[in-house]
Design a protein around this motif. Structure first.
Motif, PDB file in Angstrom:
ATOM      1  N   ILE A  40       5.829   4.523   1.758  1.00  0.00           N
ATOM      2  CA  ILE A  40       6.442   5.654   2.478  1.00  0.00           C
ATOM      3  C   ILE A  40       7.332   5.140   3.613  1.00  0.00           C
ATOM      4  O   ILE A  40       8.477   5.574   3.778  1.00  0.00           O
ATOM      5  CB  ILE A  40       5.349   6.598   3.048  1.00  0.00           C
ATOM      6  CG1 ILE A  40       4.543   7.241   1.927  1.00  0.00           C
ATOM      7  CG2 ILE A  40       5.968   7.662   3.962  1.00  0.00           C
ATOM      8  CD1 ILE A  40       5.297   8.214   1.062  1.00  0.00           C
ATOM      9  N   ASP A 100       6.877  11.927  -2.703  1.00  0.00           N
ATOM     10  CA  ASP A 100       5.695  11.085  -2.554  1.00  0.00           C
ATOM     11  C   ASP A 100       4.776  11.386  -3.742  1.00  0.00           C
ATOM     12  O   ASP A 100       4.070  12.384  -3.754  1.00  0.00           O
ATOM     13  CB  ASP A 100       5.010  11.411  -1.216  1.00  0.00           C
ATOM     14  CG  ASP A 100       3.741  10.601  -0.999  1.00  0.00           C
ATOM     15  OD1 ASP A 100       3.274   9.946  -1.957  1.00  0.00           O
ATOM     16  OD2 ASP A 100       3.202  10.642   0.123  1.00  0.00           O
ATOM     17  N   TYR A 154       0.576  15.213   3.327  1.00  0.00           N
ATOM     18  CA  TYR A 154      -0.099  13.982   3.760  1.00  0.00           C
ATOM     19  C   TYR A 154       0.657  12.798   3.174  1.00  0.00           C
ATOM     20  O   TYR A 154       0.846  12.726   1.960  1.00  0.00           O
ATOM     21  CB  TYR A 154      -1.565  13.941   3.309  1.00  0.00           C
ATOM     22  CG  TYR A 154      -2.209  12.614   3.677  1.00  0.00           C
ATOM     23  CD1 TYR A 154      -2.651  12.378   4.979  1.00  0.00           C
ATOM     24  CD2 TYR A 154      -2.325  11.590   2.747  1.00  0.00           C
ATOM     25  CE1 TYR A 154      -3.192  11.149   5.337  1.00  0.00           C
ATOM     26  CE2 TYR A 154      -2.866  10.359   3.101  1.00  0.00           C
ATOM     27  CZ  TYR A 154      -3.294  10.144   4.391  1.00  0.00           C
ATOM     28  OH  TYR A 154      -3.826   8.919   4.743  1.00  0.00           O
ATOM     29  N   GLY A 174       0.055   9.398   4.623  1.00  0.00           N
ATOM     30  CA  GLY A 174      -0.535   8.145   5.086  1.00  0.00           C
ATOM     31  C   GLY A 174      -0.809   8.170   6.580  1.00  0.00           C
ATOM     32  O   GLY A 174      -0.384   9.086   7.291  1.00  0.00           O
ATOM     33  N   SER A 183       0.856  -1.191   0.000  1.00  0.00           N
ATOM     34  CA  SER A 183       0.000   0.000   0.000  1.00  0.00           C
ATOM     35  C   SER A 183       0.888   1.235   0.000  1.00  0.00           C
ATOM     36  O   SER A 183       2.094   1.145   0.254  1.00  0.00           O
ATOM     37  CB  SER A 183      -0.919   0.022   1.226  1.00  0.00           C
ATOM     38  OG  SER A 183      -0.155   0.289   2.380  1.00  0.00           O
ATOM     39  N   GLY A 184       0.267   2.373  -0.244  1.00  0.00           N
ATOM     40  CA  GLY A 184       1.020   3.619  -0.306  1.00  0.00           C
ATOM     41  C   GLY A 184       1.771   3.907   0.980  1.00  0.00           C
ATOM     42  O   GLY A 184       2.952   4.270   0.959  1.00  0.00           O
ATOM     43  N   SER A 185       1.090   3.750   2.107  1.00  0.00           N
ATOM     44  CA  SER A 185       1.741   4.062   3.385  1.00  0.00           C
ATOM     45  C   SER A 185       2.972   3.204   3.600  1.00  0.00           C
ATOM     46  O   SER A 185       3.973   3.667   4.151  1.00  0.00           O
ATOM     47  CB  SER A 185       0.819   3.817   4.575  1.00  0.00           C
ATOM     48  OG  SER A 185      -0.491   4.040   4.247  1.00  0.00           O
TER      49      SER A 185
HETATM   50  C1  LIG Z   1      -3.073   8.092  -0.211  1.00  0.00           C
HETATM   51  C2  LIG Z   1      -1.714   8.621   0.005  1.00  0.00           C
HETATM   52  C3  LIG Z   1      -0.780   7.917   0.797  1.00  0.00           C
HETATM   53  C4  LIG Z   1      -1.116   6.636   1.514  1.00  0.00           C
HETATM   54  O1  LIG Z   1      -1.425   5.599   0.643  1.00  0.00           O
HETATM   55  P1  LIG Z   1      -2.329   4.374   1.141  1.00  0.00           P
HETATM   56  O2  LIG Z   1      -2.407   3.457  -0.041  1.00  0.00           O
HETATM   57  O3  LIG Z   1      -3.656   4.952   1.544  1.00  0.00           O
HETATM   58  O4  LIG Z   1      -1.626   3.751   2.290  1.00  0.00           O
HETATM   59  C5  LIG Z   1       0.489   8.466   0.932  1.00  0.00           C
HETATM   60  N1  LIG Z   1       0.818   9.616   0.319  1.00  0.00           N
HETATM   61  C6  LIG Z   1      -0.042  10.302  -0.453  1.00  0.00           C
HETATM   62  C7  LIG Z   1       0.393  11.565  -1.119  1.00  0.00           C
HETATM   63  C8  LIG Z   1      -1.341   9.831  -0.626  1.00  0.00           C
HETATM   64  O5  LIG Z   1      -2.211  10.547  -1.369  1.00  0.00           O
END
Ligand SMILES: *Cc1c(COP(=O)(O)O)cnc(C)c1O
Length: 444
Positions: free
Chosen positions: A122, A252, A151, A153, A117-119
């Motif tokens: 990161i 990010d 932002y 996560g 996942s995105g978080s």
């Molecule tokens: C949504 C988002 C995240 C987190 O991603 P997830 O898949 O929800 O964990 C991190 N950074 C940015 C810029 C985002 O928009």
């Protein structure tokens, strides 16, 4: 699957009593809208209404829903191997995805960590940065520098570099590591560039560079932290300062990647690259959770030849073949690569760039509401349109009106914003913008 509920009302009531939704309470939460299908740019409600989706399911569904090419990629991969562990095992879908990412990213990125996942992408980027300085025998460089309004996560590591007020840092004093924050850049994307924007960052670096591992930022567009579009010259300044002060730069691009801002990646507006970049959200075209942390040979090799020569991360669903296969299909659909050669995409016969520019032109109609009572700013970049209000909006009330006008838009804070799927037709986009404008006129 044998259903345990007979009617929509039954499962909806159960949902309300037992399921948390994002950022909600279990006690009298705002009502949720039951959605039973999704096709193209539309979400279908249980009552049989079709809503134009202005959110792309939070930046993900860039090709809209129910696309055969993505579904077929999924079916094929399910038949052969939906999942295997990535520890000690390699598979072609991961390699196919990695080669595509290297192809579409600016030159210089070569080493890829596939996160779930995105978080997590990161988290991995932050770990890479800290391990880089450990390997370089400078372990005291372990603080992070960022700007307000970001932002990254919701896990604690991501929160620690997200905006302290939006993220309610004060609620978790022991869990959130204290890092360094500078004000967000003031120069608008489409306005004049003011070099002064860099001064606080420069001061912070001057004072703390011996302790700073990396600077992390969302390039050009700050997303969930306030939908702010800032001048790309800021990024060029950051690159220069990070080089001068020996600090890694992390971008990010989880929200901005895959064409959303008008460039394939937002960093291309500035024509520089960071040391580490994270992508996610639209990576699989909105079908599955997948993200990636991508870095340069400099960073990857420093970590890999240090005292602890391994990158300390390995989630269960790392490199999930099903998600990788869908991501490959989604990237091919976006870029128009069919059968390995550049034909046109069936969805974007004139190219994704043309489509995003067409959306950008269509979004200009949002400016019609710029002078209305309660509206403080309207800004548009690529396929993102934002109306900022003077005060926090009543989400429940606004959303009810928007749904009654057959559009799906989810405002937050002071922001009413959209980033529709790229397949949206100009007439549909005008309906979407029109519904937002009428809703504002009704309530303000
Ligand atoms: C949504 C988002 C995240 C987190 O991603 P997830 O898949 O929800 O964990 C991190 N950074 C940015 C810029 C985002 O928009």
């Amino acid at each position: 699957m044998q259903n345990k509920f007979n009617t929509t009302q039954d499962w909806l009531a159960f949902d309300r009593a037992h399921l948390w939704h994002p950022y909600t309470s279990m006690h009298e939460p705002l009502p949720c809208y039951p959605i039973v299908g999704a096709e193209g740019v539309y979400l279908k409600t249980a009552e049989g209404k079709k809503l134009i989706d202005g959110m792309s399911s939070w930046w993900c569904a860039l090709h809209g829903y129910n696309q055969d090419i993505l579904k077929n990629a999924a079916y094929e991969q399910i038949e052969t191997m939906p999942h295997v562990m990535f520890g000690g095992i390699a598979h072609q879908p991961a390699a196919e995805l990695a080669v595509r990412l290297i192809e579409i990213l600016p030159k210089g990125f070569e080493h890829i960590f596939l996160a779930d996942s995105g978080s997590i992408a990161i988290e991995v980027a932050l770990k890479m940065a800290l391990q880089y300085w450990q390997s370089a025998q400078m372990p005291q460089k372990n603080t992070l520098l960022t700007v307000r309004g970001g932002y990254h996560g919701d896990p604690f590591s991501c929160m620690s570099v997200s905006d302290p007020e939006n993220g309610q840092h004060h609620l978790f004093p022991r869990a959130i590591t204290k890092h360094l924050f500078a004000p967000r850049p003031k120069s608008r994307f489409d306005g004049p560039w003011d070099e002064e924007d860099l001064t606080p960052i420069q001061q912070s670096l001057e004072r703390h560079h011996n302790d700073i591992a990396a600077l992390i930022i969302e390039p050009v567009v700050q997303g969930a932290g306030g939908m702010w579009f800032y001048h790309p010259a800021y990024l060029r300044g950051l690159r220069r300062l990070c080089d001068d002060y020996n600090v890694l730069l992390i971008f990010d691009e989880i929200a901005t990647g895959f064409g959303r801002t008008g460039e394939m990646f937002a960093m291309s507006h500035a024509e520089i690259i960071p040391d580490i970049v994270c992508v996610g959200k639209a990576l699989t075209g909105g079908m599955m959770s997948l993200a990636a942390t991508v870095t340069t040979p400099k960073v990857a090799m420093a970590i890999s030849q240090g005292a602890v020569p391994i990158l300390m991360h390995g989630p269960t669903f790392m490199g999930n073949p099903l998600a990788c296969a869908i991501a490959c299909a989604s990237i091919d659909l976006l870029t128009g690569q069919q059968d390995g050669s550049l034909n046109s995409s069936p969805l974007y016969p004139k190219g994704w760039r043309y489509k995003v520019q067409q959306i950008e032109r269509g979004l200009q109609s949002l400016h019609d509401i710029a002078d209305h009572k309660g509206v403080s700013d309207v800004r548009i970049l690529g396929a993102i349109g934002v109306i900022e209000m003077e005060v926090t909006v009543d989400v429940g009330k606004l959303q009810k009106t928007l749904v009654s006008k057959n559009v799906w838009v989810r405002p937050f804070g002071k922001l009413i914003y959209i980033m529709p799927p790229y397949i949206i037709e100009p007439e549909e986009l005008q309906k979407l913008c029109g519904a937002i404008i009428e809703t504002i006129r009704t309530h303000y």
